[in-house]
Design a protein around this motif. Structure first.
Motif, PDB file in Angstrom:
ATOM      1  N   LYS A  75      -0.598  -2.425   1.300  1.00  0.00           N
ATOM      2  CA  LYS A  75       0.144  -3.465   0.590  1.00  0.00           C
ATOM      3  C   LYS A  75       1.154  -2.824  -0.369  1.00  0.00           C
ATOM      4  O   LYS A  75       0.903  -1.745  -0.931  1.00  0.00           O
ATOM      5  CB  LYS A  75      -0.775  -4.417  -0.153  1.00  0.00           C
ATOM      6  CG  LYS A  75      -1.506  -3.813  -1.329  1.00  0.00           C
ATOM      7  CD  LYS A  75      -2.278  -4.874  -2.117  1.00  0.00           C
ATOM      8  CE  LYS A  75      -3.481  -5.390  -1.369  1.00  0.00           C
ATOM      9  NZ  LYS A  75      -3.414  -6.787  -1.025  1.00  0.00           N
ATOM     10  N   THR A 258       8.398 -15.600   1.415  1.00  0.00           N
ATOM     11  CA  THR A 258       7.292 -15.013   0.649  1.00  0.00           C
ATOM     12  C   THR A 258       5.952 -15.430   1.230  1.00  0.00           C
ATOM     13  O   THR A 258       5.022 -14.615   1.349  1.00  0.00           O
ATOM     14  CB  THR A 258       7.376 -15.444  -0.823  1.00  0.00           C
ATOM     15  OG1 THR A 258       8.648 -15.065  -1.359  1.00  0.00           O
ATOM     16  CG2 THR A 258       6.277 -14.798  -1.642  1.00  0.00           C
ATOM     17  N   VAL A 261       5.293 -13.297   4.492  1.00  0.00           N
ATOM     18  CA  VAL A 261       5.156 -11.839   4.460  1.00  0.00           C
ATOM     19  C   VAL A 261       4.326 -11.332   3.284  1.00  0.00           C
ATOM     20  O   VAL A 261       4.185 -10.121   3.116  1.00  0.00           O
ATOM     21  CB  VAL A 261       6.532 -11.134   4.462  1.00  0.00           C
ATOM     22  CG1 VAL A 261       7.315 -11.527   5.693  1.00  0.00           C
ATOM     23  CG2 VAL A 261       7.310 -11.413   3.181  1.00  0.00           C
ATOM     24  N   GLN A 262       3.760 -12.220   2.466  1.00  0.00           N
ATOM     25  CA  GLN A 262       2.892 -11.738   1.394  1.00  0.00           C
ATOM     26  C   GLN A 262       1.802 -10.858   2.003  1.00  0.00           C
ATOM     27  O   GLN A 262       1.266 -11.143   3.071  1.00  0.00           O
ATOM     28  CB  GLN A 262       2.272 -12.919   0.654  1.00  0.00           C
ATOM     29  CG  GLN A 262       1.399 -13.817   1.534  1.00  0.00           C
ATOM     30  CD  GLN A 262       0.648 -14.867   0.740  1.00  0.00           C
ATOM     31  OE1 GLN A 262       0.026 -14.555  -0.268  1.00  0.00           O
ATOM     32  NE2 GLN A 262       0.720 -16.119   1.184  1.00  0.00           N
ATOM     33  N   ASN A 264       2.100  -8.126   3.469  1.00  0.00           N
ATOM     34  CA  ASN A 264       2.573  -7.679   4.793  1.00  0.00           C
ATOM     35  C   ASN A 264       2.196  -8.669   5.896  1.00  0.00           C
ATOM     36  O   ASN A 264       2.036  -8.291   7.057  1.00  0.00           O
ATOM     37  CB  ASN A 264       2.028  -6.286   5.138  1.00  0.00           C
ATOM     38  CG  ASN A 264       2.387  -5.242   4.091  1.00  0.00           C
ATOM     39  OD1 ASN A 264       3.356  -5.403   3.354  1.00  0.00           O
ATOM     40  ND2 ASN A 264       1.609  -4.178   4.018  1.00  0.00           N
ATOM     41  N   GLY A 265       2.044  -9.938   5.520  1.00  0.00           N
ATOM     42  CA  GLY A 265       1.701 -10.972   6.484  1.00  0.00           C
ATOM     43  C   GLY A 265       0.232 -11.049   6.818  1.00  0.00           C
ATOM     44  O   GLY A 265      -0.171 -11.831   7.681  1.00  0.00           O
ATOM     45  N   LEU A 295      14.627  -8.321   4.843  1.00  0.00           N
ATOM     46  CA  LEU A 295      13.555  -7.724   4.049  1.00  0.00           C
ATOM     47  C   LEU A 295      13.519  -6.209   4.226  1.00  0.00           C
ATOM     48  O   LEU A 295      13.741  -5.694   5.320  1.00  0.00           O
ATOM     49  CB  LEU A 295      12.209  -8.331   4.451  1.00  0.00           C
ATOM     50  CG  LEU A 295      11.994  -9.794   4.064  1.00  0.00           C
ATOM     51  CD1 LEU A 295      10.764 -10.350   4.780  1.00  0.00           C
ATOM     52  CD2 LEU A 295      11.846  -9.954   2.558  1.00  0.00           C
ATOM     53  N   VAL A 297      11.643  -2.951   4.766  1.00  0.00           N
ATOM     54  CA  VAL A 297      10.386  -2.457   5.328  1.00  0.00           C
ATOM     55  C   VAL A 297      10.310  -0.956   5.081  1.00  0.00           C
ATOM     56  O   VAL A 297      11.270  -0.229   5.347  1.00  0.00           O
ATOM     57  CB  VAL A 297      10.302  -2.748   6.840  1.00  0.00           C
ATOM     58  CG1 VAL A 297       8.991  -2.222   7.411  1.00  0.00           C
ATOM     59  CG2 VAL A 297      10.447  -4.242   7.105  1.00  0.00           C
ATOM     60  N   GLU A 306       9.495  -4.209   0.329  1.00  0.00           N
ATOM     61  CA  GLU A 306       9.040  -5.604   0.337  1.00  0.00           C
ATOM     62  C   GLU A 306       7.964  -5.840   1.391  1.00  0.00           C
ATOM     63  O   GLU A 306       7.120  -6.730   1.235  1.00  0.00           O
ATOM     64  CB  GLU A 306      10.223  -6.535   0.584  1.00  0.00           C
ATOM     65  CG  GLU A 306      11.241  -6.508  -0.546  1.00  0.00           C
ATOM     66  CD  GLU A 306      12.501  -7.273  -0.204  1.00  0.00           C
ATOM     67  OE1 GLU A 306      12.791  -8.266  -0.898  1.00  0.00           O
ATOM     68  OE2 GLU A 306      13.202  -6.882   0.755  1.00  0.00           O
ATOM     69  N   VAL A 307       7.990  -5.085   2.466  1.00  0.00           N
ATOM     70  CA  VAL A 307       6.997  -5.210   3.535  1.00  0.00           C
ATOM     71  C   VAL A 307       6.542  -3.808   3.929  1.00  0.00           C
ATOM     72  O   VAL A 307       7.367  -2.973   4.309  1.00  0.00           O
ATOM     73  CB  VAL A 307       7.567  -5.942   4.772  1.00  0.00           C
ATOM     74  CG1 VAL A 307       6.492  -6.050   5.861  1.00  0.00           C
ATOM     75  CG2 VAL A 307       8.074  -7.325   4.389  1.00  0.00           C
ATOM     76  N   PRO A 351       9.585  -7.780  10.324  1.00  0.00           N
ATOM     77  CA  PRO A 351       9.452  -9.227  10.101  1.00  0.00           C
ATOM     78  C   PRO A 351      10.098  -9.978  11.257  1.00  0.00           C
ATOM     79  O   PRO A 351      11.237  -9.677  11.639  1.00  0.00           O
ATOM     80  CB  PRO A 351      10.190  -9.438   8.774  1.00  0.00           C
ATOM     81  CG  PRO A 351      10.069  -8.124   8.069  1.00  0.00           C
ATOM     82  CD  PRO A 351      10.170  -7.094   9.167  1.00  0.00           C
ATOM     83  N   PRO A 371       3.577  -9.865   9.857  1.00  0.00           N
ATOM     84  CA  PRO A 371       4.794 -10.576   9.441  1.00  0.00           C
ATOM     85  C   PRO A 371       5.524 -11.276  10.586  1.00  0.00           C
ATOM     86  O   PRO A 371       6.711 -11.045  10.831  1.00  0.00           O
ATOM     87  CB  PRO A 371       5.649  -9.449   8.838  1.00  0.00           C
ATOM     88  CG  PRO A 371       5.261  -8.240   9.623  1.00  0.00           C
ATOM     89  CD  PRO A 371       3.786  -8.402   9.895  1.00  0.00           C
TER      90      PRO A 371
END
Length: 464
Positions: A75, A258, A261-262, A264-265, A295, A297, A306-307, A351, A371
């Protein structure tokens, strides 16, 4: 199964642990039983002080434990810090509220006069040793939302954590010891899944709670049912995110990204199926796909990421299978749909937004733990409700509308443990959390959660 920290951003094994043997497990069970014998008689003032000290320690450890979680399951670091802070909040909430939530209940004299009683009261007494089987996706929060209320109720806990987050598991066991809890009140069992049944069947273990997959829930519930032991299950989710014509589209799109993908999904309550009214579908789909594609990555230890990666190599493979099956069936890929180009190490996945989902695709009914978002176009309120309920799961749901009549219809007809209007689904210590259908049963958090592992006892005293 190996008990090891494998960094999902690199695929490298960071640290390995030996699983507990039969003698070690027996020692832990004996210590838990002994601890309950005395800990159950402690008062709320003592329990509050203990949990408060544990909260203070966790707050001080925020950066270190956040980095541990990130290295173990991928995460983003900012999310890991927020998870640790959320645990502190929940611990303090239960420390402040447990006594009131578990206070004696006394019916009105007029209601029980014909029973022949001079006094009647209902007590909430602790059950005993509770086994917690917990997942890797929120390795601190999932445990703490069980541990904080269970310990405040006077129970003791045994933690069987996911085998890919052993350092977080060990930290949790040590945290409560450092806070001054009596030995055996909360212990981490470094064991594989194959050892769970024997622990659960042990007569010293009186109940179990599990957060995880549907197959894992079935296995634990089956053993517990055979032993006639209480269980609480929080299983998978395929939460709908419904957007109606009256929605604030700017906020809906931003929140949708959000919500998908919170972590990383990889969240049971992440929005996964985006059900959009045809009047706003095209605008939502274009903006949603563009925002998902933008996003960042990458390395989850970098503040700008973010991911991050999927937590396990198998998890990415499972996600890829679902996407490939949908594409073979005719789904359109609006963005993503592959591993990031040039990303040779780690278990990353772009994503992804898929449209044109049909009932014969696996992704229509199975949970996507990563994601990947699916888009559905609906033409009416009735169709939106039907599509939202068209899944074996019923954990939570999101609805975006400013129409009061639509709000009431969704409240009446959505099959879910929670309905969040014009905002993202989230768990909070004061709100009950859990699902229906194959998402499980029972509730965590709030007063409902702390009472799940209590013996609700009627005390009746005769008149005269």
């Amino acid at each position: 199964m190996a008990i090891a920290t494998v960094n999902p951003a690199t695929g490298e094994t960071v640290r390995t642990f030996d699983a507990l043997g039969a003698d070690d497990i027996e020692r832990c069970l004996a210590e838990a039983a002994r601890a309950f014998g005395s800990y159950r008689t402690t008062g709320f003032a003592e329990r509050t002080a203990l949990l408060g000290r544990a909260a203070d320690l966790l707050e001080a450890d925020n950066e270190d434990i956040a980095r541990t979680m990130t290295v173990e399951m991928g995460k983003p670091l900012a999310a890991a810090r927020a998870e640790a802070a959320k645990c502190v909040k929940a611990m303090r909430w239960y420390a402040d509220h447990a006594e009131a939530l578990l206070g004696d209940e006394r019916p009105a004299d007029a209601d029980v006069r014909d029973s022949g009683a001079s006094a009647v009261r209902t007590l909430y007494r602790p059950l005993g040793v509770v086994l917690a089987v917990m997942p890797w996706n929120f390795p601190l929060w999932q445990v703490m939302r069980f541990a904080a209320p269970a310990l405040m109720a006077g129970n003791v806990g045994l933690l069987k954590h996911a085998s890919n987050v052993p350092q977080t598991a060990v930290y949790l066991g040590e945290l409560f010891e450092r806070a001054g809890y009596p030995r055996g009140c909360f212990q981490t069992l470094l064991i594989g899944s194959g050892a769970v049944e024997s622990v659960l069947r042990d007569p010293r273990v009186v109940a179990a709670t599990l957060t995880g997959s549907e197959p894992a829930g079935r296995a634990v519930a089956s053993v517990a049912g055979d032993e006639v032991k209480k269980t609480v299950l929080e299983l998978g989710g395929s939460d709908p995110f419904v957007v109606m014509p009256s929605a604030d589209l700017d906020k809906a799109v931003k929140t949708a990204v959000t919500a998908r993908v919170q972590n990383n999904g990889q969240s049971c309550i992440a929005a996964k199926r985006f059900i959009v009214h045809t009047d706003v579908y095209d605008a939502f789909a274009e903006r949603f796909a563009a925002a998902m594609a933008a996003l960042r990555v990458g390395d989850p230890l970098q503040e700008s990421t973010e991911v991050g990666p999927l937590a396990t190599e198998q998890g990415r493979a499972d996600l890829e299978e679902l996407v490939e099956d949908a594409v073979r069936g005719g789904a359109s890929v609006l963005c993503g749909g592959r591993r990031p180009p040039g990303q040779e190490r780690g278990w990353f996945y772009e994503p992804t937004v898929l449209a044109g989902i049909s009932a014969d695709m696996r992704i229509d009914q199975e949970e996507t733990f990563g994601p990947v978002a699916t888009l559905y176009r609906v033409a009416s309120l009735d169709e939106a409700v039907e599509r939202a309920n068209h899944t074996p799961f019923g954990l939570s749901s999101n609805v975006w509308t400013r129409d009061d009549a639509e709000v009431e219809r969704f409240v009446r007809d959505l099959e879910a443990g929670g309905i969040f209007f014009n905002g993202m689904t989230a768990s909070h210590p004061a709100l009950p959390f859990g699902g229906v259908k194959r998402s499980g049963y029972g509730r965590e958090l709030s007063g409902h959660g702390i009472r799940e592992f209590c013996n609700v006892t009627t005390v009746w005293q005769a008149a005269g």
